[in-house]
Every structure is written in structure tokens, then in C-alpha cells.
Design a protein around this motif. Structure first.
Motif, PDB file in Angstrom:
ATOM      1  N   SER A 116      24.875  45.955   3.752  1.00  0.00           N
ATOM      2  CA  SER A 116      23.555  46.602   3.686  1.00  0.00           C
ATOM      3  C   SER A 116      23.605  48.115   3.860  1.00  0.00           C
ATOM      4  O   SER A 116      22.866  48.846   3.215  1.00  0.00           O
ATOM      5  CB  SER A 116      22.642  46.014   4.760  1.00  0.00           C
ATOM      6  OG  SER A 116      22.472  44.639   4.558  1.00  0.00           O
ATOM      7  N   PHE A 117      24.451  48.571   4.743  1.00  0.00           N
ATOM      8  CA  PHE A 117      24.448  49.995   5.102  1.00  0.00           C
ATOM      9  C   PHE A 117      25.839  50.600   4.992  1.00  0.00           C
ATOM     10  O   PHE A 117      26.394  51.099   5.969  1.00  0.00           O
ATOM     11  CB  PHE A 117      23.927  50.166   6.531  1.00  0.00           C
ATOM     12  CG  PHE A 117      22.595  49.545   6.762  1.00  0.00           C
ATOM     13  CD1 PHE A 117      21.448  50.130   6.264  1.00  0.00           C
ATOM     14  CD2 PHE A 117      22.501  48.353   7.465  1.00  0.00           C
ATOM     15  CE1 PHE A 117      20.212  49.553   6.471  1.00  0.00           C
ATOM     16  CE2 PHE A 117      21.265  47.772   7.681  1.00  0.00           C
ATOM     17  CZ  PHE A 117      20.111  48.362   7.181  1.00  0.00           C
ATOM     18  N   TYR A 118      26.382  50.595   3.823  1.00  0.00           N
ATOM     19  CA  TYR A 118      27.764  51.026   3.643  1.00  0.00           C
ATOM     20  C   TYR A 118      27.982  52.487   4.032  1.00  0.00           C
ATOM     21  O   TYR A 118      29.090  52.898   4.362  1.00  0.00           O
ATOM     22  CB  TYR A 118      28.210  50.794   2.200  1.00  0.00           C
ATOM     23  CG  TYR A 118      29.697  50.852   2.072  1.00  0.00           C
ATOM     24  CD1 TYR A 118      30.339  51.919   1.464  1.00  0.00           C
ATOM     25  CD2 TYR A 118      30.478  49.841   2.614  1.00  0.00           C
ATOM     26  CE1 TYR A 118      31.713  51.979   1.388  1.00  0.00           C
ATOM     27  CE2 TYR A 118      31.839  49.890   2.538  1.00  0.00           C
ATOM     28  CZ  TYR A 118      32.465  50.959   1.935  1.00  0.00           C
ATOM     29  OH  TYR A 118      33.821  51.009   1.880  1.00  0.00           O
ATOM     30  N   SER A 119      26.944  53.270   4.059  1.00  0.00           N
ATOM     31  CA  SER A 119      27.106  54.684   4.419  1.00  0.00           C
ATOM     32  C   SER A 119      26.922  54.941   5.920  1.00  0.00           C
ATOM     33  O   SER A 119      27.019  56.080   6.362  1.00  0.00           O
ATOM     34  CB  SER A 119      26.116  55.541   3.618  1.00  0.00           C
ATOM     35  OG  SER A 119      24.794  55.154   3.929  1.00  0.00           O
ATOM     36  N   SER A 120      26.729  53.899   6.703  1.00  0.00           N
ATOM     37  CA  SER A 120      26.550  54.040   8.152  1.00  0.00           C
ATOM     38  C   SER A 120      27.875  54.382   8.836  1.00  0.00           C
ATOM     39  O   SER A 120      28.942  54.322   8.220  1.00  0.00           O
ATOM     40  CB  SER A 120      26.002  52.735   8.722  1.00  0.00           C
ATOM     41  OG  SER A 120      27.017  51.754   8.693  1.00  0.00           O
ATOM     42  N   PRO A 121      27.832  54.734  10.127  1.00  0.00           N
ATOM     43  CA  PRO A 121      29.074  54.966  10.877  1.00  0.00           C
ATOM     44  C   PRO A 121      30.014  53.760  10.839  1.00  0.00           C
ATOM     45  O   PRO A 121      31.233  53.923  10.900  1.00  0.00           O
ATOM     46  CB  PRO A 121      28.587  55.245  12.304  1.00  0.00           C
ATOM     47  CG  PRO A 121      27.205  55.792  12.120  1.00  0.00           C
ATOM     48  CD  PRO A 121      26.647  55.056  10.928  1.00  0.00           C
ATOM     49  N   LEU A 122      29.445  52.593  10.724  1.00  0.00           N
ATOM     50  CA  LEU A 122      30.288  51.407  10.631  1.00  0.00           C
ATOM     51  C   LEU A 122      31.167  51.463   9.380  1.00  0.00           C
ATOM     52  O   LEU A 122      32.290  50.951   9.382  1.00  0.00           O
ATOM     53  CB  LEU A 122      29.408  50.152  10.619  1.00  0.00           C
ATOM     54  CG  LEU A 122      30.115  48.811  10.618  1.00  0.00           C
ATOM     55  CD1 LEU A 122      31.023  48.666  11.839  1.00  0.00           C
ATOM     56  CD2 LEU A 122      29.097  47.687  10.571  1.00  0.00           C
ATOM     57  N   ALA A 123      30.677  52.102   8.345  1.00  0.00           N
ATOM     58  CA  ALA A 123      31.464  52.221   7.117  1.00  0.00           C
ATOM     59  C   ALA A 123      32.771  52.972   7.373  1.00  0.00           C
ATOM     60  O   ALA A 123      33.794  52.679   6.752  1.00  0.00           O
ATOM     61  CB  ALA A 123      30.659  52.919   6.034  1.00  0.00           C
ATOM     62  N   GLN A 124      32.750  53.912   8.302  1.00  0.00           N
ATOM     63  CA  GLN A 124      33.975  54.630   8.640  1.00  0.00           C
ATOM     64  C   GLN A 124      35.015  53.689   9.244  1.00  0.00           C
ATOM     65  O   GLN A 124      36.204  53.813   8.960  1.00  0.00           O
ATOM     66  CB  GLN A 124      33.660  55.777   9.601  1.00  0.00           C
ATOM     67  CG  GLN A 124      32.727  56.815   9.005  1.00  0.00           C
ATOM     68  CD  GLN A 124      33.260  57.377   7.693  1.00  0.00           C
ATOM     69  OE1 GLN A 124      34.392  57.848   7.634  1.00  0.00           O
ATOM     70  NE2 GLN A 124      32.446  57.335   6.655  1.00  0.00           N
ATOM     71  N   LYS A 125      34.564  52.748  10.047  1.00  0.00           N
ATOM     72  CA  LYS A 125      35.479  51.750  10.590  1.00  0.00           C
ATOM     73  C   LYS A 125      36.033  50.887   9.469  1.00  0.00           C
ATOM     74  O   LYS A 125      37.226  50.558   9.453  1.00  0.00           O
ATOM     75  CB  LYS A 125      34.770  50.876  11.627  1.00  0.00           C
ATOM     76  CG  LYS A 125      35.685  49.824  12.243  1.00  0.00           C
ATOM     77  CD  LYS A 125      34.969  48.981  13.292  1.00  0.00           C
ATOM     78  CE  LYS A 125      35.908  47.920  13.847  1.00  0.00           C
ATOM     79  NZ  LYS A 125      35.259  47.061  14.846  1.00  0.00           N
ATOM     80  N   GLU A 126      35.196  50.516   8.538  1.00  0.00           N
ATOM     81  CA  GLU A 126      35.628  49.696   7.398  1.00  0.00           C
ATOM     82  C   GLU A 126      36.720  50.402   6.617  1.00  0.00           C
ATOM     83  O   GLU A 126      37.715  49.781   6.215  1.00  0.00           O
ATOM     84  CB  GLU A 126      34.427  49.380   6.494  1.00  0.00           C
ATOM     85  CG  GLU A 126      34.739  48.402   5.396  1.00  0.00           C
ATOM     86  CD  GLU A 126      35.403  49.003   4.172  1.00  0.00           C
ATOM     87  OE1 GLU A 126      36.149  48.288   3.493  1.00  0.00           O
ATOM     88  OE2 GLU A 126      35.191  50.206   3.893  1.00  0.00           O
ATOM     89  N   ILE A 127      36.574  51.678   6.417  1.00  0.00           N
ATOM     90  CA  ILE A 127      37.582  52.438   5.668  1.00  0.00           C
ATOM     91  C   ILE A 127      38.924  52.404   6.403  1.00  0.00           C
ATOM     92  O   ILE A 127      39.970  52.160   5.800  1.00  0.00           O
ATOM     93  CB  ILE A 127      37.103  53.889   5.428  1.00  0.00           C
ATOM     94  CG1 ILE A 127      35.937  53.886   4.440  1.00  0.00           C
ATOM     95  CG2 ILE A 127      38.247  54.767   4.931  1.00  0.00           C
ATOM     96  CD1 ILE A 127      35.196  55.201   4.354  1.00  0.00           C
TER      97      ILE A 127
END
Length: 171
Positions: A116-127
Motif C-alpha cells: 500500500s505505501f511503498y514510498s513510506s519509511p518501511l520501503a527503505q527497510k524493504e530495499i
């Protein structure tokens, strides 16, 4: 008996959880375009192996002038080589392996947020986790593919040598 039922219930629940998590990872991978990329890589591999086959055949044919029957046999050997180098896994298989490497880094809730929120801070963890998983993932399939191509190449060369010897059609 109660312990057996409890253990079975826990096992079934964990399998359902794992499947749900894998489905979410698959959804994320599709959203990121990675599934299409992997399908494209599989096709590129097929094209590369076809090119290798043509190069080897070209080298063999420089010293031969086979009749139609032997030309057909050479062509069949080439097709056999190409077929034997096709990776036996699909993009879906790759999703499953990716989920094994990648999934432990995230909960289902986190995967929902990523989708849902790929641009959130969580996205940095995903990367960060994705880069580590990609290293292991790439190594995994490279190691799986190496013996397949080596075996097929050796068999292809042996097949061509037999056909060339039977052809007795050296220039």
C-alpha cells in the motif's frame, strides 16, 4: 492425543500463515515488476543458449558438407541441446524461493504496508532486505543452472561428434 491435535493445529496454522505471507510477497513482487523481469530473464537464457548452439554448429559445419539426412540429424541435436538447457523453474518457483529468502525479514502486516505505501519509511527497510535476498537468490539459481548447462553442452558436443563421424562428410 490432545498434544497431537494441538501440534497438528499449530502446523496447519503455520502453513496457512506461510502461504498467506508468500501470496503477499508475490503481490509485492508483481507490483515491483520483478515477476515480469524474471520471466524475461528465463527467456533471455533460452535465447543465449540458442546462440551458443548456433556458434558450436557453425564451428562444426566449417569442416563438413553433410547430406540432407545428416543435416537433419545435426539440426535435431541442436534442438536437443537447446531443450536440455532450459531452466526447469518458472517465475512462480522463483517467487517461492524469493519468499524463503525474503519473507523472514517481514511480517504480514509489514508486507501489507509495503504493498500500500511503498514510498513510506518501511520501503527503505524493504530495499535493504531485498538487496540481501537478491544476492542469495541470484547465487542460488546460478548454482542450480551451472551443472544443467555443462551437462547439456557436453552431451551436445558428443552428439555432434557421433553424427560427424557417421556422416563421413568432411570437406
Amino acid at each position: 492425543m490432545r498434544y497431537l491435535i494441538a501440534a497438528l493445529t499449530l502446523f496447519i496454522a503455520s502453513q496457512t500463515f506461510a502461504d498467506g505471507k508468500t501470496q503477499k510477497i508475490a503481490e509485492l513482487l508483481k507490483a515491483q515488476g520483478l515477476v515480469d523481469t524474471w520471466a524475461q530473464q528465463i527467456e533471455s537464457g533460452k535465447e543465449y543458449n540458442k546462440k551458443i548452439s548456433q556458434q558450436i554448429m557453425g564451428q562444426i559445419m566449417t569442416s563438413l558438407a553433410p547430406n540432407a539426412d545428416f543435416k537433419s540429424r545435426f539440426d535435431l541435436a541442436s534442438e536437443k541441446f537447446i531443450e536440455s538447457t532450459i531452466a526447469p523453474w518458472t517465475p512462480q518457483d522463483m517467487i517461492t524461493v524469493w519468499a524463503d529468502f525474503y519473507g523472514p525479514g517481514f511480517t504480514e502486516e509489514e508486507l501489507d504496508q509495503l504493498i500500500s505505501f511503498y514510498s513510506s519509511p518501511l520501503a527503505q527497510k524493504e530495499i535493504k532486505v531485498g538487496r540481501l535476498a537478491l544476492t542469495n537468490f541470484t547465487k542460488h539459481f546460478q548454482e542450480l543452472n551451472q551443472p544443467i548447462v555443462e551437462k547439456a553442452t557436453n552431451q551436445y558436443i558428443a552428439d555432434l561428434q557421433v553424427i560427424a563421424a557417421e556422416c563421413n562428410c568432411a570437406k
